[in-house]
Design a protein around this motif. Sequence first.
Motif: not given
Length: 442
Positions: A305-309, A341-355
């Motif tokens: 499953l691909p990460s958000l990155a 800003y979201l496009e630059r963010y690393n998102f270690p928590g992936n889609i759950r963090e985006l939510r």
Amino acid sequence: MASISFAEMQVLLDAISEPATLIGLDYRILATNRAYRAVYVTASTSAESLLQQTCYAVSHGYDQPCDLAGEACPLRRCQETGQRQRVLHQHQTPRGEEHVDVELSPVLSEQGEILAYLEVLHRVREAAASAGASEGLVGRSPAFQQMLALMRRAAPSDISVLLLGETGTGKELVARALHDASPRARKPFVTVECSGLPETLFESELFGHEKGAFTGALSRKKGLVEAAHGGTLFLDEIGEIPLSQQVKLLRLIETGTYRSVGGMEPQHASFRLICATHRKLEEAVKQGRFRADLYYRISAFPIHLPSLAERREDLSLLAQTLLRRLPGGEQVQLGASALTYLERYNFPGNIRELRNLLERGILLTDDGVIEAKHLFQPDVSVEAAKMDDLLSEAVGQVLPLDQLEQHYLKALLHHFDGDRRELAVRLGVSERTLYRKLARLA
């Protein structure tokens, strides 16, 4: 084409429940069935207007074949191999873009020559390619399509599937989609949260127990294996199962039987097994923390499953979809600064963090537009603003790279949740180099 009767072919096409077409050697549509016309014929078009158009023009709006437009073309592959081909595409329909599992087979003459191609379009109802779906998977990036194609291959069978990926990538949603696309879809889908299951309760929860089996067992309890009978058993975070309990799970998978706690008679288990983990099980096997025989049993068909990155092309689509699904988010929009800003963010928590970030933004916005300042803690937003100003300044007057690096590291330290070793890996430097750079910030 004298060797083929189109009247007879039309009857055969209409016997197919999925949208189907007969395509000539020059990519032109020769005949369609009722299901195909129900999808592609609108008030502004007609069934006759579809005929003699090319398949790539109707399905994609292209003016050239798919392979010349950068996509896999099943017809071209069919021409080259003479064999049935299957590929996942995104097709344009009056309802918008949809994921379609395309199956193409050559129609042969008595002499074995290809006369035409039979195209059957299996619509993927478990995933959407545009915002608006109230539930299920959403995406359109290449990484997402690759995952979806593997999922579609595995779904019709009973093969054990192992879902691999970082935390927050939607493993339970994919497991549910596998179940919904399988012959067991009308049967139960049962999730076992392995990470939250104490070792002392593992056997009882999974296999159930009889009345009086132990202190407090006042009545018979049905286990999760029995609850999943005929359907799908999803073991989430299987890497967390204690080593001492793994042999009991292995026995269940190998024999298809189990005994409830306190029970004497073996019971038959009938379920499709799907497992998921964010851990690297191969390393756990080498370290002796996970049984090798169990690993090989559950990993017959691994799906990454691909990460958000890995699927940043889906970020805007996912944000729009999540806003429509979140309470209070139906009338809320994502502002330009937030998206940037979201496009630059690393998102270690992936889609759950985006939510989680969007939930915060919904509560903090007063005008129905989420901006960057609504998504993060105030100190992080300040650092982000400083970074934006610094980047603008750097472009205007060319600041030294050393100065830019120091500001970037300061901003990064405010919202990176991992340890220094993980940060060094993500930055692509040694841990010693990172500590040396951080020491200069003091």
